[in-house]
Design an enzyme around this catalytic site. Sequence first.
Site, PDB file in Angstrom:
ATOM      1  N   GLU A 259       0.826  -1.204   0.000  1.00 20.81           N
ATOM      2  CA  GLU A 259       0.000   0.000   0.000  1.00 20.81           C
ATOM      3  C   GLU A 259       0.862   1.256   0.000  1.00 20.81           C
ATOM      4  O   GLU A 259       1.984   1.263   0.540  1.00 20.81           O
ATOM      5  CB  GLU A 259      -0.956   0.049   1.200  1.00 20.81           C
ATOM      6  CG  GLU A 259      -2.216  -0.773   1.043  1.00 20.81           C
ATOM      7  CD  GLU A 259      -2.097  -2.146   1.675  1.00 20.81           C
ATOM      8  OE1 GLU A 259      -2.894  -3.021   1.315  1.00 20.81           O
ATOM      9  OE2 GLU A 259      -1.199  -2.328   2.507  1.00 20.81           O
ATOM     10  N   THR A 260       0.291   2.299  -0.581  1.00 24.54           N
ATOM     11  CA  THR A 260       0.851   3.645  -0.549  1.00 24.54           C
ATOM     12  C   THR A 260      -0.275   4.573  -0.112  1.00 24.54           C
ATOM     13  O   THR A 260      -1.412   4.435  -0.577  1.00 24.54           O
ATOM     14  CB  THR A 260       1.367   4.063  -1.937  1.00 24.54           C
ATOM     15  OG1 THR A 260       2.429   3.186  -2.326  1.00 24.54           O
ATOM     16  CG2 THR A 260       1.882   5.499  -1.931  1.00 24.54           C
TER      17      THR A 260
END
Length: 278
Positions: free
Chosen positions: A46-47
């Site tokens: 995830e970002t």
Amino acid sequence: MRRRFIQCDVFSEVPARGNGLAVVLDGEGLDTEAMQRFATWTNLAETTFLLPPTDPAADYRVRIFTTTGELPFAGHPTLGSCAAWLHAGGVPRDGTLVRQECAIGLVEIDRSGALPAFVAPPTRIGPMEPERLAKSLTALRIDPAEVVRAARLDNGPTWDAIELRSAEAVLAADPRGASFPAERRIGLIGAHREGGDADREVRMLNIWHGVKEDPITGSLNAALARWMESEGRLPAAYVAAQGTAIGRLGRVHVRAAGDGRVLIGGAVTILIEGTATL
């Protein structure tokens, strides 16, 4: 444009043995396409992108992206984004309580204990169809005799949750070559023998055309804890190990607060700090 950037490691006290998270601290002005493009480029689970809140009760707003799409909620991005926001100078309005706005609403992060912990969001719990369970067991080479119970859980992401008789059975699950025509997130949990530093073993297998195992999954652990709570079998506190099968040292600290809240905690380490051109 140069934007402040942090990369942190979540849910392990040993740096680089947890789950990596990229955080863009200055997300304002980026459109969805730009956010997705950068999240795909980082190639992390995830970002996140931090933004001014739209809810007056929130300290900040976060958008969470995988390499392929946006999530309404996720656990390790919640703890990691909070740690990054605080590291960058964020000051919560309510002392040790940080309120994060995301697509499912407000999520609280409690910083009063030894480790930061987010409040597990409400979870919809339903039965798992026998045929669906059977296909998952076959794909993962799990003996049906090892299954204690199973359910479909939804706390933003949707999980096919399967409890096995032991941590050994969880670690013995073999996802090599598994494939389904539609994406499926399978969460496995089983109890460790007494005496170790973890009480449960958890695995998250994201199966579509191939398999991806997540190192440590806060939202899955939150859903599993709410499942236990709904059936009156949630311990006052326990530690879940995750990532063992892929060489990580994830530890998720779960605690029933006694006031209806279930807290999902873990260590966060800031590994990289700088700027990114976006």
